[in-house]
Design an enzyme around this catalytic site. Structure first.
Site, mmCIF file in Angstrom:
data_model
loop_
_atom_site.group_PDB
_atom_site.id
_atom_site.type_symbol
_atom_site.label_atom_id
_atom_site.label_comp_id
_atom_site.label_asym_id
_atom_site.label_seq_id
_atom_site.Cartn_x
_atom_site.Cartn_y
_atom_site.Cartn_z
ATOM 1 N N ASP A 1 0.842 -1.115 -0.159
ATOM 2 C CA ASP A 1 -0.573 -0.477 -0.214
ATOM 3 C C ASP A 1 1.351 0.990 0.090
ATOM 4 O O ASP A 1 2.122 1.540 0.546
ATOM 5 C CB ASP A 1 -0.886 0.017 0.913
ATOM 6 C CG ASP A 1 -2.144 -0.587 1.458
ATOM 7 O OD1 ASP A 1 -2.176 -1.795 -0.122
ATOM 8 O OD2 ASP A 1 -3.163 -0.822 1.831
ATOM 9 N N HIS B 1 -5.726 3.001 -4.687
ATOM 10 C CA HIS B 1 -5.597 2.764 -3.499
ATOM 11 C C HIS B 1 -5.592 4.494 -2.308
ATOM 12 O O HIS B 1 -5.122 5.450 -1.895
ATOM 13 C CB HIS B 1 -4.270 2.640 -2.678
ATOM 14 C CG HIS B 1 -4.316 2.835 -0.899
ATOM 15 N ND1 HIS B 1 -4.859 1.452 -0.350
ATOM 16 C CD2 HIS B 1 -3.284 3.004 0.315
ATOM 17 C CE1 HIS B 1 -4.215 1.721 1.285
ATOM 18 N NE2 HIS B 1 -3.839 2.562 1.226
ATOM 19 N N HIS C 1 -4.914 9.230 -0.486
ATOM 20 C CA HIS C 1 -5.040 8.865 1.031
ATOM 21 C C HIS C 1 -6.132 9.049 1.601
ATOM 22 O O HIS C 1 -5.455 9.440 3.262
ATOM 23 C CB HIS C 1 -3.660 8.284 1.147
ATOM 24 C CG HIS C 1 -3.672 7.279 1.938
ATOM 25 N ND1 HIS C 1 -3.298 7.617 4.095
ATOM 26 C CD2 HIS C 1 -3.080 5.737 1.541
ATOM 27 C CE1 HIS C 1 -3.042 6.029 3.838
ATOM 28 N NE2 HIS C 1 -2.661 5.707 3.466
ATOM 29 N N HIS D 1 3.923 -1.986 2.817
ATOM 30 C CA HIS D 1 3.590 -0.571 2.735
ATOM 31 C C HIS D 1 5.086 -0.280 2.291
ATOM 32 O O HIS D 1 6.325 -0.825 2.343
ATOM 33 C CB HIS D 1 3.796 0.145 4.013
ATOM 34 C CG HIS D 1 2.651 -0.278 4.803
ATOM 35 N ND1 HIS D 1 1.840 -0.977 5.730
ATOM 36 C CD2 HIS D 1 1.540 0.769 4.859
ATOM 37 C CE1 HIS D 1 1.210 -1.000 5.567
ATOM 38 N NE2 HIS D 1 0.402 0.239 5.216
#
Length: 238
Positions: A51, A102, A106, A196
């Site tokens: 991510d 995603h 964010h 991540h």
């Protein structure tokens, strides 16, 4: 004076509305919705996901490592980060990885107005298509949704993919060995792993992705020795 019973009824109705908009959609997405992927559905098959990237400081080294071990992954990228690193998006697709959405910046959908989900997805899709990617999968930041998130994703042909394993790799002080131990201790038969390749958020350590890469140098061979193989989202099964 307003009767106490009336005041209590109004407060209860307000609380129910707040829960319906701000709490229930995320809870359903994370735990109950049958349209959301949380496992691969295939014993012995793992999905490795990342991510928040891409990040020019860390993503190239991560791609090198995945290529070294022959591991495919799904990168859930932030749209504005992708737009700033077009070569990394092209490299991901060229090397056989999946590129998913995603969000564009964010942002937490839970606290946004109803129109946010559709607008955010449209902006993200446009940014990635401009780079030659055709996203098929979506992961909302923190797994949080508003009542329209899953509907808007489905309306655009996107499947929502969450996770079953995290290793808190973003934490300050999360050493490579500790992150690897968490992964190895938590992975199950058909886990979707969330890591991540960029640090975003107030609680995240900006240098953490470098340690995540080191942790994977320990964990990937151990998982392969244990008989696990890695697949892409299109190979998952209900």
């Amino acid at each position: 004076m307003i009767p106490l019973a009336t005041t209590q009824s109004v407060l209860a109705a307000g609380a129910a509305c707040v829960a319906a908009y701000f709490v229930a959609p995320s809870l359903s997405c994370k735990a109950f919705s049958r349209s959301v992927w949380r496992q691969t559905g295939r014993p012995g098959k793992l999905l490795l996901t990342f991510d928040d990237g891409p990040d020019p400081r860390y993503t190239p080294a991560l791609l090198d490592l995945l290529g070294e071990w022959g591991v495919p992954a799904c990168f859930f990228v932030v749209g504005e980060n992708a737009a700033a690193c077009p070569d990394l998006i092209r490299r991901m697709t060229a090397e056989g990885h999946e590129v998913g959405i995603h969000s564009y910046r964010h942002e937490n959908a839970r606290f946004r107005r109803p129109s946010f989900a559709g607008a955010d997805l449209e902006q993200s899709l446009a940014a990635l298509r401009e780079l030659g990617a055709e996203p098929r999968y979506y992961r909302p930041p923190w797994g949080n949704c508003n009542p329209f998130t899953l509907y808007e994703a489905r309306a655009r042909g996107l499947e929502t993919v969450l996770w079953s394993v995290m290793a808190q790799d973003w934490e300050r002080g999360a050493t490579p060995r500790r992150t690897a131990q968490r992964l190895l201790g938590r992975v199950g038969s058909s886990s979707i792993i969330c890591l991540h390749d960029r640090s975003m958020g107030k609680s995240a350590d900006d240098t953490a992705p470098g340690r995540t890469i080191q942790a994977l140098r320990l964990a990937l061979p151990a998982l392969q020795r244990a008989g696990f193989t890695f697949i892409l989202p299109e190979e998952m099964a209900r």
